[in-house]
Motif scaffolding. Structure first.
Motif, PDB file in Angstrom:
ATOM      1  N   ALA A 163       0.834  -1.209   0.000  1.00  0.00           N
ATOM      2  CA  ALA A 163       0.000   0.000   0.000  1.00  0.00           C
ATOM      3  C   ALA A 163       0.865   1.253   0.000  1.00  0.00           C
ATOM      4  O   ALA A 163       0.575   2.225  -0.715  1.00  0.00           O
ATOM      5  CB  ALA A 163      -0.926  -0.014   1.211  1.00  0.00           C
ATOM      6  N   GLN A 164       1.938   1.248   0.787  1.00  0.00           N
ATOM      7  CA  GLN A 164       2.812   2.417   0.838  1.00  0.00           C
ATOM      8  C   GLN A 164       3.524   2.636  -0.501  1.00  0.00           C
ATOM      9  O   GLN A 164       3.766   3.772  -0.909  1.00  0.00           O
ATOM     10  CB  GLN A 164       3.831   2.260   1.966  1.00  0.00           C
ATOM     11  N   ALA A 165       3.865   1.536  -1.171  1.00  0.00           N
ATOM     12  CA  ALA A 165       4.485   1.666  -2.490  1.00  0.00           C
ATOM     13  C   ALA A 165       3.533   2.348  -3.464  1.00  0.00           C
ATOM     14  O   ALA A 165       3.922   3.259  -4.204  1.00  0.00           O
ATOM     15  CB  ALA A 165       4.889   0.292  -3.017  1.00  0.00           C
ATOM     16  N   LEU A 166       2.284   1.945  -3.448  1.00  0.00           N
ATOM     17  CA  LEU A 166       1.313   2.568  -4.344  1.00  0.00           C
ATOM     18  C   LEU A 166       1.080   4.025  -3.966  1.00  0.00           C
ATOM     19  O   LEU A 166       1.048   4.908  -4.841  1.00  0.00           O
ATOM     20  CB  LEU A 166      -0.009   1.801  -4.311  1.00  0.00           C
ATOM     21  N   LEU A 167       0.929   4.297  -2.679  1.00  0.00           N
ATOM     22  CA  LEU A 167       0.710   5.680  -2.243  1.00  0.00           C
ATOM     23  C   LEU A 167       1.878   6.570  -2.622  1.00  0.00           C
ATOM     24  O   LEU A 167       1.690   7.735  -3.017  1.00  0.00           O
ATOM     25  CB  LEU A 167       0.496   5.710  -0.726  1.00  0.00           C
ATOM     26  N   GLY A 168       3.090   6.042  -2.525  1.00  0.00           N
ATOM     27  CA  GLY A 168       4.250   6.819  -2.910  1.00  0.00           C
ATOM     28  C   GLY A 168       4.233   7.188  -4.375  1.00  0.00           C
ATOM     29  O   GLY A 168       4.549   8.327  -4.758  1.00  0.00           O
ATOM     30  N   MET A 169       3.865   6.251  -5.212  1.00  0.00           N
ATOM     31  CA  MET A 169       3.807   6.525  -6.650  1.00  0.00           C
ATOM     32  C   MET A 169       2.684   7.498  -7.000  1.00  0.00           C
ATOM     33  O   MET A 169       2.867   8.430  -7.795  1.00  0.00           O
ATOM     34  CB  MET A 169       3.636   5.218  -7.422  1.00  0.00           C
ATOM     35  N   VAL A 170       1.519   7.291  -6.390  1.00  0.00           N
ATOM     36  CA  VAL A 170       0.389   8.177  -6.674  1.00  0.00           C
ATOM     37  C   VAL A 170       0.660   9.585  -6.144  1.00  0.00           C
ATOM     38  O   VAL A 170       0.330  10.592  -6.791  1.00  0.00           O
ATOM     39  CB  VAL A 170      -0.904   7.605  -6.065  1.00  0.00           C
ATOM     40  N   GLY A 171       1.290   9.659  -4.965  1.00  0.00           N
ATOM     41  CA  GLY A 171       1.533  10.962  -4.343  1.00  0.00           C
ATOM     42  C   GLY A 171       2.694  11.731  -4.943  1.00  0.00           C
ATOM     43  O   GLY A 171       2.810  12.943  -4.735  1.00  0.00           O
ATOM     44  N   SER A 172       3.552  11.052  -5.684  1.00  0.00           N
ATOM     45  CA  SER A 172       4.697  11.731  -6.306  1.00  0.00           C
ATOM     46  C   SER A 172       4.767  11.358  -7.780  1.00  0.00           C
ATOM     47  O   SER A 172       5.654  10.610  -8.213  1.00  0.00           O
ATOM     48  CB  SER A 172       5.999  11.326  -5.600  1.00  0.00           C
ATOM     49  N   PRO A 173       3.839  11.864  -8.576  1.00  0.00           N
ATOM     50  CA  PRO A 173       3.819  11.517 -10.000  1.00  0.00           C
ATOM     51  C   PRO A 173       5.049  12.078 -10.707  1.00  0.00           C
ATOM     52  O   PRO A 173       5.637  13.065 -10.254  1.00  0.00           O
ATOM     53  CB  PRO A 173       2.535  12.178 -10.514  1.00  0.00           C
ATOM     54  N   PRO A 174       5.463  11.447 -11.798  1.00  0.00           N
ATOM     55  CA  PRO A 174       6.631  11.957 -12.536  1.00  0.00           C
ATOM     56  C   PRO A 174       6.342  13.319 -13.136  1.00  0.00           C
ATOM     57  O   PRO A 174       5.179  13.660 -13.401  1.00  0.00           O
ATOM     58  CB  PRO A 174       6.837  10.904 -13.630  1.00  0.00           C
TER      59      PRO A 174
END
Length: 400
Positions: A163-174
């Motif tokens: 879940a944290q991996a997904l949140l990190g990606m969603v919260g910091s888009p390229p």
């Protein structure tokens, strides 16, 4: 604000879905729970299974009206593909959990989403062969370690981390892409690296060069991007995946290899890179019928088999027929002095008769037109002169 989609079979994975939902909603407001089960759910879900099942071409009853659980789950995978495709603009990221059936359903939908949309799949199958689930997508597979059959001290940690991996990606888009150069695809293998690297260097000022490893999935990914209009041209120097397709190797192309060139008519420069070899895994995986062939140990896990003159003739004709269907600008280059780093005078795969059969089959099969041409070059595929000719050919057909 778009949503995080949390997908799984709520009839069997209710506790795990609830646990993940609690973690995700602490950091992200819009989280939609999607039920992919075929029986009554054991936890509250935002999007019921019937809504997903309704996306099936034959309607929801095709899935929920049968007692055949296997058939229902296969059909739910088809429905979830359409569901994800229809909602792709609302999906900020997606996370799924599942065993064998659930993994198949969730990843079927994930594969329909564009590259770059965060996709995390927590699966009991993630430490095995995940090719059928990932295919040419950018799905991240998380091994569940324990079965997904209730929460325990280890599964809570694994699910939390996913879940944290997904949140990190969603919260910091390229960051937004600022490069306005047209993107092109190039195919490469270790034995053609020198050639393709030089071509890429020659074109990088004018084009965004995306290099794909010719391992079966690489070619499919390249052609998927071309079909979607993301790539404006192809420099397909390394067509070796066709060897594995025709002769039973482990890194095969699909039968539709090269069809996208005909369908899109994008500029295409191709060649015969690494058509001297078929790929197998460790030596003991080479089929019995090939055990007396010329073999080369690339490393402890990869064994290469030299193609024969007869096989090279088949390759040339197969490619030639594909090229004849292409009505856009095509340049196909033949390097007379060898097709890979191994196929060079004195090299392990040097075989002039096999190469000649390949070249002759191409020359006699391809019907040349004003737009479709074969060029014979007195160079090895990794010679600087060959790379320069390939880059020049591509620039020529792009400008015309």
């Amino acid at each position: 604000m778009s949503s995080i989609y949390l997908a799984g079979t709520a009839d069997t994975k209710g506790d795990e879905l609830a646990y993940l939902h609690d973690i995700l909603t602490r950091s992200y407001a819009n989280v939609l729970r999607v039920d992919l089960g075929t029986r009554a759910p054991k936890t509250e879900m935002d999007i019921p299974a019937r809504d997903v099942a309704a996306c099936h071409p034959d309607g929801a009853d095709r899935i929920l009206g049968t007692n055949d659980r296997g058939a229902a789950m296969n059909a739910m995978g088809v429905a979830f593909e359409r569901f994800c495709k229809d909602r792709e603009d609302d999906i900020a990221g997606i996370i799924g959990i599942g065993g064998g059936g659930g993994t198949s359903i969730v990843t079927a939908g994930m594969r329909q989403l564009p590259y770059g949309v965060p996709k995390v799949m927590v699966s009991t199958l993630a430490s095995g062969d995940v090719a059928p689930y990932v295919d040419v997508s950018d799905i991240i597979m998380f091994p569940s370690v324990t079965d997904i059959a209730g929460l325990n001290r280890l599964s809570r940690v694994i699910l939390h981390n996913a879940a944290q991996a997904l949140l990190g990606m969603v919260g910091s888009p390229p960051p937004e892409q600022m490069d306005d150069k047209p993107a092109i695809g190039l195919s490469m293998f270790g034995v053609t690296t020198q050639s393709v690297t030089a071509i890429s260097a020659a074109l990088q000022e004018s084009h965004d060069c995306l290099v794909f490893h010719a391992t079966g999935t690489g070619g499919r990914a390249m052609e998927r991007l071309a079909a979607g209009g993301i790539l404006s041209g192809l420099i397909d120097i390394t067509t070796t995946e066709i060897c594995d397709l025709l002769f039973g190797g482990v890194l095969p192309a699909n039968r539709n290899r090269l069809d996208v060139v005909a369908q899109t008519r994008i500029p295409y420069v191709g060649s015969v890179g690494a058509l001297d070899m078929v790929n197998f895994w460790a030596p003991d995986t080479v089929p019995e019928r090939y055990r007396d062939r010329k073999l080369y140990c690339h490393n402890s896990n990869v064994t290469l088999m030299r193609t024969t003159a007869e096989e090279c003739g088949q390759l040339g004709r197969w490619i030639g027929h594909k090229l004849n269907a292409c009505e856009g600008p095509v340049r196909f280059l033949i390097p007379q002095k060898g097709v890979s780093a191994l196929d060079i005078e004195g090299g392990d795969f040097w075989d002039r008769a096999a190469d000649s059969a390949l070249f002759e089959a191409l020359e006699t099969t391809v019907v040349e037109t004003e737009l479709r041409r074969i060029t014979i070059l007195p160079h090895h595929i990794n010679d600087p002169e060959f790379s320069a000719a390939a880059a020049a050919a591509f620039l020529e057909i792009c400008q015309n």
